[in-house]
Design a protein around this motif. Sequence first.
Motif, PDB file in Angstrom:
ATOM      1  N   GLN A  68      12.731 -44.890  26.100  1.00 59.83           N
ATOM      2  CA  GLN A  68      11.869 -44.141  25.193  1.00 59.83           C
ATOM      3  C   GLN A  68      12.548 -42.817  24.877  1.00 59.83           C
ATOM      4  O   GLN A  68      12.367 -41.823  25.566  1.00 59.83           O
ATOM      5  CB  GLN A  68      10.492 -43.912  25.838  1.00 59.83           C
ATOM      6  N   ARG A  69      13.366 -42.814  23.849  1.00 61.22           N
ATOM      7  CA  ARG A  69      14.132 -41.638  23.446  1.00 61.22           C
ATOM      8  C   ARG A  69      13.908 -41.382  21.969  1.00 61.22           C
ATOM      9  O   ARG A  69      13.385 -42.224  21.238  1.00 61.22           O
ATOM     10  CB  ARG A  69      15.635 -41.851  23.708  1.00 61.22           C
ATOM     11  N   TRP A  70      14.397 -40.257  21.493  1.00 63.36           N
ATOM     12  CA  TRP A  70      14.238 -39.909  20.083  1.00 63.36           C
ATOM     13  C   TRP A  70      14.980 -40.886  19.173  1.00 63.36           C
ATOM     14  O   TRP A  70      14.559 -41.145  18.063  1.00 63.36           O
ATOM     15  CB  TRP A  70      14.700 -38.472  19.816  1.00 63.36           C
ATOM     16  N   ASN A  71      16.054 -41.468  19.654  1.00 60.85           N
ATOM     17  CA  ASN A  71      16.894 -42.324  18.807  1.00 60.85           C
ATOM     18  C   ASN A  71      16.793 -43.813  19.117  1.00 60.85           C
ATOM     19  O   ASN A  71      17.375 -44.629  18.411  1.00 60.85           O
ATOM     20  CB  ASN A  71      18.357 -41.895  18.907  1.00 60.85           C
ATOM     21  N   SER A  73      13.895 -46.781  21.060  1.00 60.29           N
ATOM     22  CA  SER A  73      12.695 -47.086  21.848  1.00 60.29           C
ATOM     23  C   SER A  73      12.641 -48.580  22.107  1.00 60.29           C
ATOM     24  O   SER A  73      12.936 -49.382  21.211  1.00 60.29           O
ATOM     25  CB  SER A  73      11.431 -46.678  21.090  1.00 60.29           C
TER      26      SER A  73
END
Length: 158
Positions: A68-71, A73
Amino acid sequence: MLRQIVATAYVVDQEKVLLIYHRKLNKWLPPGGHVDVNEAPSEAAKREVLEETGYDIELVSQENIWVQRWNASSLPRPYMCLLEEIPAYNGAPAHQHIDFIYLGRLVGGNASINEREVESMRWFNIEEIAALESDVEIFEETRETIKKILEQEAYKYA
C-alpha cells in the motif's frame, strides 16, 4: 479468439456455498459476470454477487504480501483463475472468459435475485453438491472447486 474478463465469487456461510440457477445455462453456478470498464476484478466479483443475489460480501484475503504505497497498491488475489470456453449463443460467436475467481464471506444484505439472469438461488452443503448430476445440473469444475473449498475450509482463513 475473443477473450473477455469476468469475475466470480464462491460465497460461503456456515459450511454452505451460495449458488444461483443461471437462466441461460440451466445450471447451478456461483454468482459472477463481466468486469466493467475501469473496474478491478475483485470489485466486479462483489458487485455481481450483490446484483444477482442481494448479498454483500467481503473477499477472503489470501495474500503473500500486501503493498500500500503512493505508486503501487495490492489488489485482492483470486482463489483461482480459469480460461473458460464459451460456445456460440444467440448470434454471439464462441469466445473465452478469463475468470478471476474469489472466495467471499457473507457480511450483509437481503436475499433478492436478478430475475433477468437468475431463476433461483440456494445454499448448498457438500452432500447436496455431490448429489447434483455432473455436467447436467452443475459443471464438474464447479463441483470440484466447491469440494476443495469446503473440505479445506479455505473460506475461514483471514
